[in-house]
Design a protein around this motif. Structure first.
Motif, PDB file in Angstrom:
ATOM      1  N   GLU A 126      59.269  34.805  38.780  1.00 45.82           N
ATOM      2  CA  GLU A 126      58.179  34.132  39.482  1.00 45.82           C
ATOM      3  C   GLU A 126      58.213  32.628  39.239  1.00 45.82           C
ATOM      4  OE1 GLU A 126      54.735  31.908  39.372  1.00 45.82           O
ATOM      5  OE2 GLU A 126      55.003  33.118  37.588  1.00 45.82           O
ATOM      6  N   SER A 127      58.402  32.224  38.002  1.00 47.32           N
ATOM      7  CA  SER A 127      58.467  30.807  37.664  1.00 47.32           C
ATOM      8  C   SER A 127      59.659  30.131  38.333  1.00 47.32           C
ATOM      9  CB  SER A 127      58.542  30.641  36.145  1.00 47.32           C
ATOM     10  OG  SER A 127      58.685  29.294  35.803  1.00 47.32           O
ATOM     11  N   THR A 128      60.798  30.804  38.321  1.00 46.16           N
ATOM     12  CA  THR A 128      62.004  30.260  38.948  1.00 46.16           C
ATOM     13  C   THR A 128      61.815  30.134  40.450  1.00 46.16           C
ATOM     14  OG1 THR A 128      63.384  31.214  37.213  1.00 46.16           O
ATOM     15  CG2 THR A 128      64.492  30.614  39.270  1.00 46.16           C
ATOM     16  N   ARG A 130      58.968  29.839  42.119  1.00 48.32           N
ATOM     17  CA  ARG A 130      58.015  28.759  42.387  1.00 48.32           C
ATOM     18  C   ARG A 130      58.683  27.393  42.248  1.00 48.32           C
ATOM     19  NH1 ARG A 130      53.929  29.502  38.823  1.00 48.32           N
ATOM     20  NH2 ARG A 130      52.709  30.664  40.314  1.00 48.32           N
ATOM     21  N   SER A 131      59.437  27.183  41.166  1.00 52.62           N
ATOM     22  CA  SER A 131      60.122  25.898  40.953  1.00 52.62           C
ATOM     23  C   SER A 131      61.101  25.598  42.072  1.00 52.62           C
ATOM     24  CB  SER A 131      60.856  25.895  39.615  1.00 52.62           C
ATOM     25  OG  SER A 131      59.949  25.987  38.563  1.00 52.62           O
TER      26      SER A 131
END
Length: 154
Positions: A126-128, A130-131
């Motif tokens: 999820e973080s990847t 989004r980034s």
């Protein structure tokens, strides 16, 4: 299934211009090192396309093939994985007028298909994601302002 939303405002672009840039998947590798390669196949009879993606993920690569459906009149596009490293990956992009600029919203739902590792891998994915989307939008649209920090939930 994990859900991600990223919303930004591009103050200097019309919704049409923002939409055209977002639909230009072939440019994405120029905009961020994390998108390694995108191959876009010629349009199908129904107007959709198939695109093949290779994206950096931690110490490896994620690969998938998706069907992309363009809704030019609504300034939206939707995608759904046909095959690849995700169990499920689908979502949409939307462009709409906002105070002389454009509000761009990316939404996606995904499942890596590894229930025993979901608590560890899903937040990283999820973080990847989004980034990557934020970097792509900065590259495609220029100066953008985040409307939300980006939302994620199961």
């Amino acid at each position: 299934m994990r859900h991600v939303t990223v919303t930004v405002t591009a103050p200097d672009l019309t919704p049409d211009a923002a939409y055209r840039r977002i639909c230009d998947f072939g440019r994405y590798p120029e905009l961020t090192d994390t998108v390694r390669n995108v191959v876009v196949h010629p349009p199908r009879a129904d107007g959709s396309t198939v695109s093949e993606w290779t994206v950096s993920f931690r110490d490896g690569l994620m690969r998938w093939t998706e069907r992309d459906v363009f809704h030019e009149q609504e300034l939206t596009l939707s995608f759904e994985q046909l095959s690849g490293d995700f169990e499920t990956f689908e979502g949409s992009w939307r462009c709409e007028a906002a105070g002389g600029g454009t509000l761009v919203t990316f939404e996606a739902a995904f499942d890596l298909g590894m229930p025993t590792l979901a608590a560890i891998l899903d937040p990283v994915a999820e973080s990847t994601l989004r980034s990557n989307v934020e970097w792509i939008l900065r590259g495609l649209l220029g100066a953008v302002t985040a409307e939300l920090a980006g939302a994620a939930h199961d």
